[in-house]
Scaffold this motif. Structure first.
Motif, PDB file in Angstrom:
ATOM      1  N   ASP A  33      -7.250   0.933  -7.485  1.00  0.00           N
ATOM      2  CA  ASP A  33      -6.430   0.775  -6.469  1.00  0.00           C
ATOM      3  C   ASP A  33      -6.722   1.818  -5.304  1.00  0.00           C
ATOM      4  OD1 ASP A  33      -4.347  -0.215  -4.787  1.00  0.00           O
ATOM      5  OD2 ASP A  33      -2.779   0.764  -5.881  1.00  0.00           O
ATOM      6  N   THR A 127       4.199  -4.461  -3.105  1.00  0.00           N
ATOM      7  CA  THR A 127       3.429  -5.730  -2.848  1.00  0.00           C
ATOM      8  C   THR A 127       2.033  -5.384  -2.663  1.00  0.00           C
ATOM      9  OG1 THR A 127       5.251  -6.213  -1.505  1.00  0.00           O
ATOM     10  CG2 THR A 127       3.475  -7.600  -1.096  1.00  0.00           C
ATOM     11  N   ARG A 128       1.583  -4.502  -2.275  1.00  0.00           N
ATOM     12  CA  ARG A 128       0.045  -4.296  -2.223  1.00  0.00           C
ATOM     13  C   ARG A 128      -0.402  -4.105  -3.566  1.00  0.00           C
ATOM     14  NH1 ARG A 128      -2.625  -0.129  -3.082  1.00  0.00           N
ATOM     15  NH2 ARG A 128      -0.641   1.238  -2.796  1.00  0.00           N
ATOM     16  N   LEU A 211       1.463  -7.157   2.037  1.00  0.00           N
ATOM     17  CA  LEU A 211       0.352  -8.110   1.947  1.00  0.00           C
ATOM     18  C   LEU A 211       0.824  -9.557   1.747  1.00  0.00           C
ATOM     19  CD1 LEU A 211      -2.134  -5.997   0.157  1.00  0.00           C
ATOM     20  CD2 LEU A 211      -2.108  -6.529   2.460  1.00  0.00           C
TER      21      LEU A 211
END
Length: 328
Positions: A33, A127-128, A211
């Motif tokens: 990530d 969300t990302r 996102l």
């Protein structure tokens, strides 16, 4: 919730379209990530390898760890857990979906899990992170196994909010202040008050970016957190079909402030289920004895409510919906 014709039809669809796999495989991956910590992600999938009792945290399931995947071009379902959970929070649903032929990926959200609450209000980060997991699973996990045109998401509580925003929802975070002024004792308001520097507190132009992922062909949303932040204009871009669940006796995110605003704001009516006598945590996997000792608050159901039986019916309804949404 009584046995319904819809439940029976959903179960029949699952049996016809996705015969139960001989076994369910499992692997734990750590999804890169960027500059953030890698996302611990549990992955359940169909396999022909023999299974054995396998420990996943405080749960035990019959799994085939690290076994080969059965099939190619399979549908992917990602799961977003609620505040303070982890990848195994919905292990029963993940297992049932894998038996039905889906690949299921469930990350432990960075900074919002049972070990670490340092970023519990970083709702944009959730969300990302879920989008990163979808990218990894669809393109790098096992090339050819996932059909990138067949992706859906399930979320509970904060995870439901995560899924709604990933599907195109645009919350109005300026509604949080008035909501919490009127309801300071509610769980979300107490959480925000305890972490005042969290990104959820930045309204208007300073709101964090969310996102979007246009690949989602269906979403399942259970007991959505911050449901009151969504208006019809805020959910206008959610074009994927929605199955929405509400616990009738939810004391954590009570009616009519959370599920109803989402139901009323969606551009087309969702498949809406109200579960009588259920509480907020009844959407979680049925608790093991070890989990019940460690976290009795999330394992206690109302007298007469059978969480294990409801879980079986819930999983069948979810499988039926996702089967229809993700059919080739």
């Amino acid at each position: 919730m009584k046995m319904s014709l819809a439940f029976l039809l959903a179960a029949l669809v699952v049996l016809v379209v996705h015969p139960a796999a001989a076994s369910v495989g499992f692997t734990m991956v750590h999804v890169p990530d960027g500059a953030e910590p890698a996302l611990e992600t549990g992955v359940w999938y169909p396999t022909d390898a023999p299974s054995r009792p396998t420990t996943l945290g405080l749960f035990t399931q019959d799994l085939a760890p690290e076994a080969p995947v059965r099939g190619r071009g399979l549908a992917l379902v990602v799961i977003s857990h609620g505040n303070g959970g982890n990848f195994a929070s919905h292990a029963a649903t993940a297992f049932a979906l894998a038996q039905a032929g889906f690949v299921v990926a469930a990350p432990t959200h960075t900074g919002d899990n049972h070990r670490d609450q340092s970023r519990a209000t970083d709702i944009a980060g959730r969300t990302r992170g879920l989008a990163v997991v979808i990218d990894h699973m669809a393109s790098r996990w096992a090339p050819g196994v996932i059909d990138p045109a067949r992706i859906a998401a399930f979320g509970h509580s904060a995870g439901a909010f995560t899924v709604l925003t990933l599907a195109g929802g645009e919350p109005d975070l300026s509604r949080i202040g008035p909501h919490c002024a009127a309801n300071p004792g509610l769980y979300d308001c107490r959480l925000i008050a305890a972490t005042r520097s969290g990104p959820v507190d930045r309204p208007g132009p300073a709101a964090p970016p969310f996102l979007r992922d246009g690949r989602l062909r269906g979403i399942v949303v259970a007991a959505p957190a911050l449901g009151f932040t969504f208006s019809p204009s805020g959910l206008a871009a959610v074009t994927a079909p929605v199955q929405l669940w509400q616990a009738a006796d939810d004391a954590i995110l009570p009616s009519p402030l959370y599920a109803e605003p989402v139901r009323d704001a969606l551009p087309r009516p969702p498949e809406f289920h109200v579960v009588e006598h259920a509480g907020h945590f009844d959407f979680l996997a049925p608790c093991s004895a070890a989990l019940a000792r460690a976290a009795p608050a999330i394992c206690t159901s109302a007298s007469g409510f059978d969480r294990a039986e409801f879980s079986r019916r819930f999983d069948a309804e979810v499988m039926g919906f996702l089967t229809r949404m993700l059919s080739p």
